[in-house]
Design a protein around this motif. Structure first.
Motif, PDB file in Angstrom:
ATOM      1  N   ALA A   5       0.846  -1.144  -0.141  1.00 44.98           N
ATOM      2  CA  ALA A   5       0.048  -0.248  -0.204  1.00 44.98           C
ATOM      3  C   ALA A   5       1.084   1.617  -0.494  1.00 44.98           C
ATOM      4  CB  ALA A   5      -0.805   0.685   0.814  1.00 44.98           C
ATOM      5  N   ASP A   6       0.500   2.049  -0.129  1.00 41.80           N
ATOM      6  CA  ASP A   6       0.795   3.977  -0.080  1.00 41.80           C
ATOM      7  C   ASP A   6      -0.387   4.592  -0.025  1.00 41.80           C
ATOM      8  OD1 ASP A   6       2.647   5.911  -1.109  1.00 41.80           O
ATOM      9  OD2 ASP A   6       2.627   5.633  -2.820  1.00 41.80           O
ATOM     10  N   TYR A   7       0.237   4.967   1.303  1.00 45.12           N
ATOM     11  CA  TYR A   7      -0.190   6.061   2.012  1.00 45.12           C
ATOM     12  C   TYR A   7      -0.286   6.940   1.991  1.00 45.12           C
ATOM     13  CZ  TYR A   7      -1.424   1.051   4.010  1.00 45.12           C
ATOM     14  OH  TYR A   7      -2.451   0.278   4.658  1.00 45.12           O
ATOM     15  N   HIS A   8       0.490   8.563   1.171  1.00 46.75           N
ATOM     16  CA  HIS A   8       0.659   9.694   0.820  1.00 46.75           C
ATOM     17  C   HIS A   8       1.318   9.757  -0.351  1.00 46.75           C
ATOM     18  CE1 HIS A   8       3.717  12.486   2.729  1.00 46.75           C
ATOM     19  NE2 HIS A   8       2.926  13.043   1.869  1.00 46.75           N
ATOM     20  N   THR A   9       0.035  10.081  -1.001  1.00 40.99           N
ATOM     21  CA  THR A   9      -0.370  11.235  -2.212  1.00 40.99           C
ATOM     22  C   THR A   9      -1.367  11.764  -2.439  1.00 40.99           C
ATOM     23  OG1 THR A   9      -2.274   9.397  -3.150  1.00 40.99           O
ATOM     24  CG2 THR A   9       0.155   8.194  -3.422  1.00 40.99           C
ATOM     25  N   HIS A  10      -0.709  12.631  -3.546  1.00 35.00           N
ATOM     26  CA  HIS A  10      -1.916  13.905  -3.400  1.00 35.00           C
ATOM     27  C   HIS A  10      -2.427  14.017  -4.775  1.00 35.00           C
ATOM     28  CE1 HIS A  10       0.528  16.030  -0.097  1.00 35.00           C
ATOM     29  NE2 HIS A  10       1.463  15.315  -0.410  1.00 35.00           N
ATOM     30  N   THR A  11      -2.956  14.932  -5.443  1.00 34.88           N
ATOM     31  CA  THR A  11      -3.774  15.306  -6.251  1.00 34.88           C
ATOM     32  C   THR A  11      -3.568  16.389  -6.778  1.00 34.88           C
ATOM     33  OG1 THR A  11      -6.232  15.488  -5.412  1.00 34.88           O
ATOM     34  CG2 THR A  11      -5.443  13.031  -5.296  1.00 34.88           C
ATOM     35  N   PRO A  12      -4.807  17.605  -7.236  1.00 31.27           N
ATOM     36  CA  PRO A  12      -4.858  18.268  -7.715  1.00 31.27           C
ATOM     37  C   PRO A  12      -5.754  19.254  -6.281  1.00 31.27           C
ATOM     38  CG  PRO A  12      -5.172  17.517 -10.025  1.00 31.27           C
ATOM     39  CD  PRO A  12      -5.418  16.317  -8.592  1.00 31.27           C
ATOM     40  N   TYR A  13      -6.130  18.501  -5.396  1.00 31.64           N
ATOM     41  CA  TYR A  13      -7.048  19.374  -4.236  1.00 31.64           C
ATOM     42  C   TYR A  13      -5.801  19.929  -3.409  1.00 31.64           C
ATOM     43  CZ  TYR A  13     -11.309  16.641  -4.842  1.00 31.64           C
ATOM     44  OH  TYR A  13     -12.724  16.662  -5.614  1.00 31.64           O
ATOM     45  N   SER A  14      -4.304  19.767  -3.923  1.00 33.14           N
ATOM     46  CA  SER A  14      -3.375  20.724  -3.133  1.00 33.14           C
ATOM     47  C   SER A  14      -2.509  20.767  -4.415  1.00 33.14           C
ATOM     48  CB  SER A  14      -2.909  19.081  -1.823  1.00 33.14           C
ATOM     49  OG  SER A  14      -2.271  18.598  -2.849  1.00 33.14           O
ATOM     50  N   HIS A  15      -1.438  20.072  -4.459  1.00 33.87           N
ATOM     51  CA  HIS A  15      -0.098  20.397  -5.504  1.00 33.87           C
ATOM     52  C   HIS A  15      -0.232  19.276  -6.481  1.00 33.87           C
ATOM     53  CE1 HIS A  15       3.233  20.585  -3.357  1.00 33.87           C
ATOM     54  NE2 HIS A  15       2.521  20.423  -2.485  1.00 33.87           N
ATOM     55  N   GLY A  16      -0.807  18.072  -6.628  1.00 34.00           N
ATOM     56  CA  GLY A  16      -0.530  17.121  -7.426  1.00 34.00           C
ATOM     57  C   GLY A  16      -1.566  17.149  -8.681  1.00 34.00           C
ATOM     58  N   LYS A  17      -0.716  16.431  -9.707  1.00 33.73           N
ATOM     59  CA  LYS A  17      -0.825  15.925 -10.558  1.00 33.73           C
ATOM     60  C   LYS A  17      -2.581  15.215 -11.213  1.00 33.73           C
ATOM     61  CE  LYS A  17       2.291  18.913 -11.078  1.00 33.73           C
ATOM     62  NZ  LYS A  17       2.021  20.213 -12.202  1.00 33.73           N
ATOM     63  N   GLY A  18      -1.709  13.795 -10.043  1.00 30.22           N
ATOM     64  CA  GLY A  18      -3.362  12.668 -10.566  1.00 30.22           C
ATOM     65  C   GLY A  18      -4.554  13.527 -10.058  1.00 30.22           C
ATOM     66  N   THR A  19      -5.233  12.844 -10.688  1.00 29.73           N
ATOM     67  CA  THR A  19      -6.467  13.005 -10.341  1.00 29.73           C
ATOM     68  C   THR A  19      -6.954  11.930  -9.116  1.00 29.73           C
ATOM     69  OG1 THR A  19      -7.449  11.796 -11.530  1.00 29.73           O
ATOM     70  CG2 THR A  19      -7.764  13.657 -12.093  1.00 29.73           C
ATOM     71  N   VAL A  20      -7.678  11.994  -8.270  1.00 30.52           N
ATOM     72  CA  VAL A  20      -7.814  10.695  -7.090  1.00 30.52           C
ATOM     73  C   VAL A  20      -8.098   9.486  -8.035  1.00 30.52           C
ATOM     74  CG1 VAL A  20      -9.611   9.510  -6.016  1.00 30.52           C
ATOM     75  CG2 VAL A  20      -9.166  12.070  -5.814  1.00 30.52           C
ATOM     76  N   LEU A  21      -8.614   8.919  -8.803  1.00 24.21           N
ATOM     77  CA  LEU A  21      -9.418   7.880  -9.362  1.00 24.21           C
ATOM     78  C   LEU A  21      -7.911   7.339 -10.388  1.00 24.21           C
ATOM     79  CD1 LEU A  21     -11.195   5.853 -10.868  1.00 24.21           C
ATOM     80  CD2 LEU A  21     -12.056   7.146 -12.422  1.00 24.21           C
ATOM     81  N   GLU A  22      -7.439   8.942 -10.775  1.00 26.30           N
ATOM     82  CA  GLU A  22      -5.992   8.125 -11.685  1.00 26.30           C
ATOM     83  C   GLU A  22      -4.704   7.522 -10.745  1.00 26.30           C
ATOM     84  OE1 GLU A  22      -5.797  11.181 -15.759  1.00 26.30           O
ATOM     85  OE2 GLU A  22      -5.357  11.459 -13.534  1.00 26.30           O
ATOM     86  N   ASN A  23      -5.150   8.225  -9.335  1.00 23.40           N
ATOM     87  CA  ASN A  23      -4.124   7.784  -8.168  1.00 23.40           C
ATOM     88  C   ASN A  23      -4.978   6.317  -7.738  1.00 23.40           C
ATOM     89  OD1 ASN A  23      -2.642  10.010  -8.399  1.00 23.40           O
ATOM     90  ND2 ASN A  23      -3.267  10.460  -6.697  1.00 23.40           N
ATOM     91  N   ALA A  24      -5.812   6.028  -7.999  1.00 18.27           N
ATOM     92  CA  ALA A  24      -6.280   4.616  -7.629  1.00 18.27           C
ATOM     93  C   ALA A  24      -6.123   3.886  -8.882  1.00 18.27           C
ATOM     94  CB  ALA A  24      -7.735   4.888  -7.366  1.00 18.27           C
ATOM     95  N   MET A  25      -6.333   4.160  -9.651  1.00 19.75           N
ATOM     96  CA  MET A  25      -5.885   2.954 -11.098  1.00 19.75           C
ATOM     97  C   MET A  25      -4.118   3.041 -11.489  1.00 19.75           C
ATOM     98  SD  MET A  25      -8.923   1.931 -12.584  1.00 19.75           S
ATOM     99  CE  MET A  25      -8.295   2.678 -13.988  1.00 19.75           C
TER     100      MET A  25
END
Length: 257
Positions: A5-25
């Motif tokens: 598992a990877d418990y520390h990822t970011h999305t555009p809700y802060s300053h990540g590039k991948g969406t929630v779904l893209e991270n999960a995929m």
């Protein structure tokens, strides 16, 4: 070393590039069982999640879990805002989230004026190569300890990044309160000697990518190199070889909500 598992990822809700779904995929592609969506906390001036977007963030996490079959935690990387240990979450926020990460950052609204030294004081000294004072190390360490003692934090993130503290004392507190100590695969935040001493406390670890882009989801290479070099027992790491942690925040919620 197989990451579960990877418990520390970011999305555009802060300053990540991948969406929630893209991270999960991406997590699904890698065979991960679980992933944490943990954007920066509310008090981060530049990249913090806005409270009005929490509902949408949580819905995206639930939808991504349904689509992928991967356990998707709606989490947050809270900011430790002062020596009091105050973080971004209030108890009202607990109902919305599944995962409680916390770390020290620079561009935040501090709890009190004196607390600016947690981020800015350490960051400036680090960049200028100035040795931190004993009082600054003590102050920062106490902020970590109070945060862990006073909040049901699951994981402390990147200990030693842009801040000066006693990581061994932080690790002891994590051990005693059931909080995991992150070994980040984004950057090396502790020396080998420091990490060896941290491991000697018996604290439990998780490896996280701190991914801000899809291609770094599940990337544990840098962390693995240091772990093997230092000789940390793999049994001390809770998100590898099919294992997943027992999180403190979930237990707190079961008892109080």
């Amino acid at each position: 070393m197989l990451l579960t598992a990877d418990y520390h990822t970011h999305t555009p809700y802060s300053h990540g590039k991948g969406t929630v779904l893209e991270n999960a995929m991406r997590a699904k592609e890698l065979g991960l069982k679980e992933i944490g969506i943990t954007d920066h906390g509310f008090s981060h001036i530049v990249f913090g999640v806005r409270r009005k977007k929490v509902g949408a963030l949580v819905r995206e996490c639930r939808e991504a879990e349904t689509v992928t079959g991967v356990r998707v935690y709606a989490g947050m990387e809270n900011n430790i805002r002062g020596i009091s240990g105050k973080c971004d979450f209030t108890e009202e926020d607990y109902r919305n989230f599944d995962l409680y990460l916390a770390g020290i950052h620079v561009y935040i609204h501090y709890d009190k004026l004196a607390d600016w030294k947690l981020g800015w004081g350490s960051s400036i000294r680090g960049k200028l190569g100035i040795k931190p004072s004993a009082s600054l190390v003590k102050y920062t360490t106490q902020a970590y300890l109070n945060a862990i003692k006073n909040n049901p934090i699951d994981v402390v993130t990147h200990v030693g990044f842009r801040c000066f503290c006693d990581p061994v004392e932080v690790a002891k507190c994590c051990r005693d309160y059931g909080t995991y100590f992150e070994i980040s695969a984004k950057k090396k935040h502790l020396t080998d000697e420091q990490l060896e001493k941290v491991a000697g406390t018996g604290v439990r670890f998780v490896i996280n990518s701190d991914a801000h882009s899809i291609d770094r989801i599940g990337d544990s290479a840098l962390a693995e190199e240091q772990i093997l070099r230092v000789g940390i027992p793999l049994s001390q790491i809770e998100n590898i070889e099919g294992r997943t942690p027992s999180f403190r925040f979930a237990e707190f919620k079961r008892k109080h909500f």
